[in-house]
Design a protein around this motif. Structure first.
Motif, short mmCIF file in Angstrom:
data_model
loop_
_atom_site.label_atom_id
_atom_site.label_comp_id
_atom_site.label_asym_id
_atom_site.label_seq_id
_atom_site.Cartn_x
_atom_site.Cartn_y
_atom_site.Cartn_z
N PRO A 1 -55.77 -67.91 -17.73
CA PRO A 1 -55.39 -67.55 -16.36
C PRO A 1 -55.50 -66.05 -16.08
N ILE A 2 -56.00 -65.74 -14.88
CA ILE A 2 -55.97 -64.36 -14.38
C ILE A 2 -55.17 -64.42 -13.09
N THR A 3 -53.94 -63.89 -13.13
CA THR A 3 -53.07 -64.04 -11.97
C THR A 3 -52.85 -62.68 -11.31
N LEU A 4 -52.60 -62.74 -10.00
CA LEU A 4 -52.35 -61.51 -9.24
C LEU A 4 -51.11 -61.72 -8.38
N VAL A 5 -50.09 -60.87 -8.60
CA VAL A 5 -48.86 -60.96 -7.82
C VAL A 5 -48.50 -59.56 -7.32
N HIS A 6 -47.45 -59.48 -6.49
CA HIS A 6 -47.01 -58.17 -6.01
C HIS A 6 -45.78 -57.67 -6.77
N ASN A 7 -45.15 -58.57 -7.53
CA ASN A 7 -43.90 -58.22 -8.22
C ASN A 7 -44.18 -57.81 -9.68
N PRO A 8 -43.95 -56.54 -10.03
CA PRO A 8 -44.25 -56.09 -11.40
C PRO A 8 -43.49 -56.86 -12.48
#
Ligand code: CP
Ligand code: NVA
Length: 303
Positions: free
Chosen positions: A202-209
């Motif tokens: 998986p390559i995931t992108l979120v805004h929460n570090p």
């Protein structure tokens, strides 16, 4: 194997893994006093339109160590400064030197040089990619953490050139990558889409570090304003403030997580002094490994 190294996606996973394996071997051999002179009589030109400490010096030392020579040309030293076409520069340089190592702005500049150059063109950082850096970073991860397929690697901060190259590395080399970037500062959409289409992990992108870092084995960050973005510095400081890699963020990661930063670091901005100077940071190994990976790249592409 491709002739040029413009982005990590130019190479297969097996080819990238072979470059890293060679660099690990060369590092061990150097420590045992074994040296190779496979590039005796060869010359590379370093054409750098942005500043550099590590990449420049480590490429120079790598080339000299392999028996070759280097010509360093800053942005003002060539007729590129007076708008000589890239295609002319590429064809002329290829008559003199055996490779071009280029640090510049647009990816289209290295693409155009490569299109016309009969010798390998190596991307030493553009606005879109920093492929050689990420290879040495992955090498550092392998040294400290072992096989990649069991790892979760987090990227915290700007979706910049480093982030884009990490995304391509994840797809080709097969490891889970979790990115946390502020809204409006995400990595290149096409690169992400392409990588996800081919990735086994998986390559995931979120805004929460904290979400990206949760249970991560490796945490990566980089400056909030890259070279060429100096006039955005103040605005970025405000936007990126919650993305600092500090001791509190580190608590969300796996207990033995390592911290990477390609350097130069801005202490108190993207990384705290305590983390950069703390036991989990492996940034000096990472900086050293640039030299070993550059030797592997030069020895492979120029032979
Ligand atoms: N990490 C890196 O590319 O550093 P330099 O800008 O000093 O080359
Ligand atoms: N993202 C940074 C990397 C510096 C090595 C920049 O492009 O300035």
């Amino acid at each position: 194997m491709g002739k040029h190294l413009l982005a990590l996606a130019d190479f297969s996973g097996a080819e990238l893994a072979a470059l890293i394996a060679r660099a690990l071997e060369l590092k061990q051999e150097t420590k045992n006093g074994i040296h190779h002179r496979s590039l005796g009589g060869r010359t590379v030109a370093l054409v750098f339109e942005k500043p550099s400490t590590r990449t420049r010096v480590s490429f120079e030392v790598a080339m000299y160590g392999l028996g070759g020579q280097v010509i360093y040309l800053s942005g003002w030293d060539t007729q590129l400064a007076r708008k000589e076409p890239l295609k002319d520069m590429a064809r002329v340089m290829a008559r003199y030197v055996d490779g071009l190592v280029v640090r510049t702005y647009g990816q289209e500049i290295v693409d155009e040089l490569a299109r016309y150059s009969e010798v390998p063109v190596i991307n030493a950082l553009t606005d879109l990619h920093h492929p050689c850096q990420v290879l040495s970073d992955v090498m550092t991860v392998i040294e400290h953490k072992g096989p990649l397929d069991q790892l979760k690697i987090a990227w915290v901060g700007d979706g910049n050139n480093m982030a884009n190259s990490w995304i391509q590395a994840a797809a080709r080399l097969g490891f889970a990558l979790a990115l946390a970037c502020p809204e409006g500062y995400e990595p290149d959409r096409d690169i992400l889409q392409q990588a996800r289409a081919e990735a086994a992990c998986p390559i995931t992108l979120v805004h929460n570090p904290a979400e990206a870092v949760a249970d991560a084995d490796v945490i990566n960050t980089d400056v909030w304003a890259s070279m060429g973005q100096e006039d955005e510095q103040l605005r970025r400081l405000a936007v990126f403030r919650p993305y600092q890699v500090n001791t509190s963020l580190l608590r969300a990661a796996a207990p033995e997580a390592i911290v990477l930063h390609c350097l130069p670091a801005h202490r108190g901005e993207e990384i705290s002094e305590a983390v950069l100077e703390g036991p989990q940071a492996v940034v000096w190994d990472q900086a050293e490994n640039k030299m070993h990976i550059h030797r592997a790249i030069l020895a492979t592409l120029l032979n």
